[in-house]
Design an enzyme around this catalytic site. Structure first.
Site, PDB file in Angstrom:
ATOM      1  N   ASP A   1      -1.112   1.722  -1.273  1.00 15.12           N
ATOM      2  CA  ASP A   1      -0.839   1.404   0.135  1.00 15.12           C
ATOM      3  C   ASP A   1      -0.516   2.666   0.929  1.00 15.12           C
ATOM      4  O   ASP A   1       0.416   3.402   0.601  1.00 15.12           O
ATOM      5  CB  ASP A   1       0.346   0.431   0.205  1.00 15.12           C
TER       6      ASP A   1
ATOM      7  N   HIS B   1      -2.689  -2.372   0.942  1.00 14.65           N
ATOM      8  CA  HIS B   1      -1.769  -3.083   1.841  1.00 14.65           C
ATOM      9  C   HIS B   1      -1.977  -4.600   1.844  1.00 14.65           C
ATOM     10  O   HIS B   1      -1.176  -5.323   2.435  1.00 14.65           O
ATOM     11  CB  HIS B   1      -1.939  -2.525   3.264  1.00 14.65           C
TER      12      HIS B   1
ATOM     13  N   SER C   1       3.765  -7.572   5.535  1.00 14.60           N
ATOM     14  CA  SER C   1       3.772  -6.485   6.508  1.00 14.60           C
ATOM     15  C   SER C   1       4.723  -6.825   7.665  1.00 14.60           C
ATOM     16  O   SER C   1       5.913  -7.019   7.450  1.00 14.60           O
ATOM     17  CB  SER C   1       2.333  -6.208   6.974  1.00 14.60           C
TER      18      SER C   1
END
Length: 257
Positions: free
Chosen positions: A208, A236, A82
């Protein structure tokens, strides 16, 4: 500048540096550290301002990279999840000779959706989270963590795992969290990454909601030299929901670089 928390473990002969996402810390890797430590020297890092790396305010992406530089092993593989994917990507762009491979996980060179058919998070969503942080810190962080696991069969358990990771270490100051959201809102590395000289594996979760799977397809076309893996029932945090499949992909990539 923050004193970085940096823990090295493992019996392998390749260096693998793990960079966590927004609001979290290196404890997020605890489910995959044991299996990976048999194959790598793992470097578990709390990014500047997060977890045990306290003592700074809001940082830019370049400042987050600068804080890592004194600690970096030579010719490591960098894995960034991320926000950590942006940090790892900037690092690979800045010093490609020092990076033997780059793995981005549930990450995007541009997290913000735009009007030109680039999928991502609506800018107003990120701005809203920034505003809510100062009003109700805990609820805002919990909402963001819940978004990361939404839709997976193990969503409730995965969200609980992420929350435990946040609470297990010192809570980042609001300004650090807000600065991290600003990076997600404003940074766009697409054009720079077109010229990336480093082997790249991109791992995504099919479910996600923060980095839509369409990003994988667009980047397959844009960066044909890179490899991508979309994990079918993951969101995610694919390394939490599907640790075995995730570790296998990391090992396979490391053998090719």
């Amino acid at each position: 500048m923050a004193q970085l928390y940096w823990h090295t473990t493992g019996t392998g002969d390749r260096d693998l540096v793990l960079l966590h996402g927004w609001g979290l810390n290196a404890e997020v890797w605890r489910c995959i550290a044991p299996p990976l430590s048999a194959h790598f020297r793992l470097h578990l890092v709390d990014l500047a301002g997060f977890g045990r790396s306290q003592g700074v305010g809001a940082l830019t992406l370049d400042e987050m990279v600068e804080a890592l530089l004194p600690h970096l092993p030579e010719k490591a593989i960098y894995l960034g999840w991320s926000l950590g994917g942006l940090v790892a990507s900037r690092l690979a762009l800045r010093d490609p000779q020092q990076v033997s491979g780059l793995i981005t996980v549930a990450s995007s060179p541009c997290f913000t959706a735009d009007d030109e058919d680039w999928p991502g998070i609506k800018p107003e969503t990120l701005t809203g989270f920034q505003q809510q942080l100062s009003q109700d810190y805990q609820r805002t962080v919990e909402r963001f963590l819940a978004l990361q696991t939404l839709g997976t069969p193990s969503a409730r358990q995965d969200a609980r795992t992420l929350k435990e990771v946040v609470l297990s270490q010192p809570i980042p100051p609001v300004e650090v969290l807000s600065g991290g959201l600003e990076i997600l809102r404003s940074v766009d590395l697409r054009a720079e990454m077109d010229a990336l000289q480093v082997p790249l594996l991109r791992i995504y979760g099919y479910l996600d909601g923060l980095v839509p799977r369409k990003v994988a397809t667009l980047l397959d076309q844009r960066w044909p030299a890179s490899a991508s893996l979309v994990m079918e029932k993951a969101a995610h945090a694919p390394f939490i929901s599907h640790p075995q499949m995730f570790c296998a992909a990391v090992r396979q990539f490391s053998e090719s670089v």
